[in-house]
Design an enzyme around this catalytic site. Structure first.
Site, mmCIF file in Angstrom:
data_model
loop_
_atom_site.group_PDB
_atom_site.id
_atom_site.type_symbol
_atom_site.label_atom_id
_atom_site.label_comp_id
_atom_site.label_asym_id
_atom_site.label_seq_id
_atom_site.Cartn_x
_atom_site.Cartn_y
_atom_site.Cartn_z
ATOM 1 C CG HIS A 139 -7.353 7.401 6.658
ATOM 2 N ND1 HIS A 139 -7.151 6.331 7.475
ATOM 3 C CD2 HIS A 139 -7.056 6.959 5.415
ATOM 4 C CE1 HIS A 139 -6.739 5.285 6.769
ATOM 5 N NE2 HIS A 139 -6.662 5.648 5.512
ATOM 6 C CD GLU A 189 -6.088 2.643 -0.857
ATOM 7 O OE1 GLU A 189 -5.065 2.078 -0.420
ATOM 8 O OE2 GLU A 189 -6.657 3.567 -0.252
ATOM 9 C CG HIS A 201 -9.533 6.804 3.198
ATOM 10 N ND1 HIS A 201 -8.674 7.716 2.634
ATOM 11 C CD2 HIS A 201 -8.959 5.583 2.997
ATOM 12 C CE1 HIS A 201 -7.635 7.072 2.145
ATOM 13 N NE2 HIS A 201 -7.775 5.781 2.336
ATOM 14 C CG ASP A 205 -4.259 5.509 -0.059
ATOM 15 O OD1 ASP A 205 -3.467 4.556 -0.095
ATOM 16 O OD2 ASP A 205 -5.087 5.680 0.870
ATOM 17 C CG ASP A 255 -2.031 0.949 1.185
ATOM 18 O OD1 ASP A 255 -1.912 1.954 0.464
ATOM 19 O OD2 ASP A 255 -3.039 0.732 1.896
ATOM 20 C CD GLU A 297 -7.907 1.588 1.991
ATOM 21 O OE1 GLU A 297 -6.991 0.779 2.143
ATOM 22 O OE2 GLU A 297 -7.882 2.745 2.415
HETATM 23 MN MN MN Z 1 -3.730 2.831 0.966
HETATM 24 MN MN MN Z 2 -6.370 4.254 1.754
#
Ligand code: MN
Ligand code: MN
Length: 295
Positions: free
Chosen positions: A162, A280, A154, A96, A85, A187
């Site tokens: 976040h 994600e 998020h 992200d 990630d 995600e």
């Molecule tokens: Mn992530």
């Molecule tokens: Mn994330």
């Protein structure tokens, strides 16, 4: 969203996409996860971004928030589900992105990618948290897999990685409506059947929360660094060893944690110990549609 801001989101996202392609060629069983993390750190810098958080490398039942320790000797093994990630920001605008590596073909990873794509397809201004959750749950069920039900997607904002609301990966009754210019990270985490994660005692990732008085000079320096240099985004204990000794880091982090100057991100594990995969992307909602920035 202003064009120059969208460009920054796209630049951050494209750095994550490039690193993913490189890693998919590079990772082999026997590779140390510390080597993967150092590669990610160096590539982000080289390509003109900054880490939005330390790369999470979470293997099998370990689901999130793991990042290599200094001198970590863990290696990728044959058949491991290795969730990587990656967060990059350009002037605070974040990409992200996460994917899962396995040395063998994995129906779970394939299903996870498809579930994410089904949810991305419906994104446009006016979509609700409930519609996204139902789409993800239905897509996972249709493929015979379960979800980690207490982990969510998020929103993202400048230097906020976040944001609210959380985007549940299951059917829910939230009528929260997203609008043009919103930035979402979806995600879903797939596993054999629905399960939840629990916290382990290991903490490698922290985030600045507030200025608080602490005794140790190094603790005060680390807190200032977390605030000013890491921009109140999550950071790894590993990053501090360039400047501070392991003993001072350990003492400092304990003081900062007790003073509630920092937030902690304990390593999360699947409660039933089954392996978990993750996929994600970051998506910007534009008029009548969306742009995926991280591919
Ligand atoms: Mn992530
Ligand atoms: Mn994330």
């Amino acid at each position: 969203m202003e064009e120059n801001i969208l460009e920054k989101y796209k630049k951050a996202g494209s750095i994550t996409a490039t690193i993913r392609e490189d890693l998919l060629k590079k990772i082999k069983p026997g590779m140390k996860i510390l080597e993967i993390a150092e590669y990610v750190d160096a590539e982000i810098e080289k390509r003109g971004g900054k880490p939005a958080f330390p790369v999470n490398i979470s293997i099998n039942e370990i689901t999130a928030h793991d990042t290599p320790r200094a001198n970590d000797d863990r290696e990728v093994k044959e058949g491991d589900l290795v969730k990587i990630d990656i967060g990059v920001h350009v002037d605070g605008y974040i990409g992200d992105m996460a994917f899962t590596y396995c040395s063998k073909p994995s129906p779970l990873i394939k299903a996870n990618q498809e579930v994410l794509e089904e949810a991305i397809k419906i994104l446009k201004p006016g979509i609700t948290v409930a519609e996204i959750g139902k789409t993800i749950q239905d897509a996972a069920e249709k493929r015979g897999f379960g979800l980690i039900t207490n982990l969510t997607g998020h929103t993202l904002d400048k230097y906020v990685f976040h944001g609210q609301p959380s985007i549940l990966n299951v059917d829910n009754d939230s009528d929260y409506v997203f609008k043009e210019g919103d930035v979402l990270a979806l995600e879903p985490f797939l596993t054999e059947s629905n399960s939840t994660v629990k916290e382990s005692g290991i903490i490698e990732i922290y985030r600045y929360m507030q200025d608080r008085p602490v005794r140790l000079a190094e603790a005060r320096q680390i807190l200032a660094k977390a605030r000013d240099e890491f921009k109140q985004l999550p950071f790894a204990k590993r990053w501090l060893y360039k400047k501070f000794s392991p003993v001072k880091v350990a003492l400092s982090m304990r003081q900062l944690e007790e003073a509630m100057a920092v937030e902690t991100y304990p390593v999360l594990k699947n409660r039933n110990n089954n392996p978990v995969s993750q996929a994600e992307h970051t998506i910007v909602l534009i008029k009548n549609g969306h742009v995926v920035t991280t591919r």
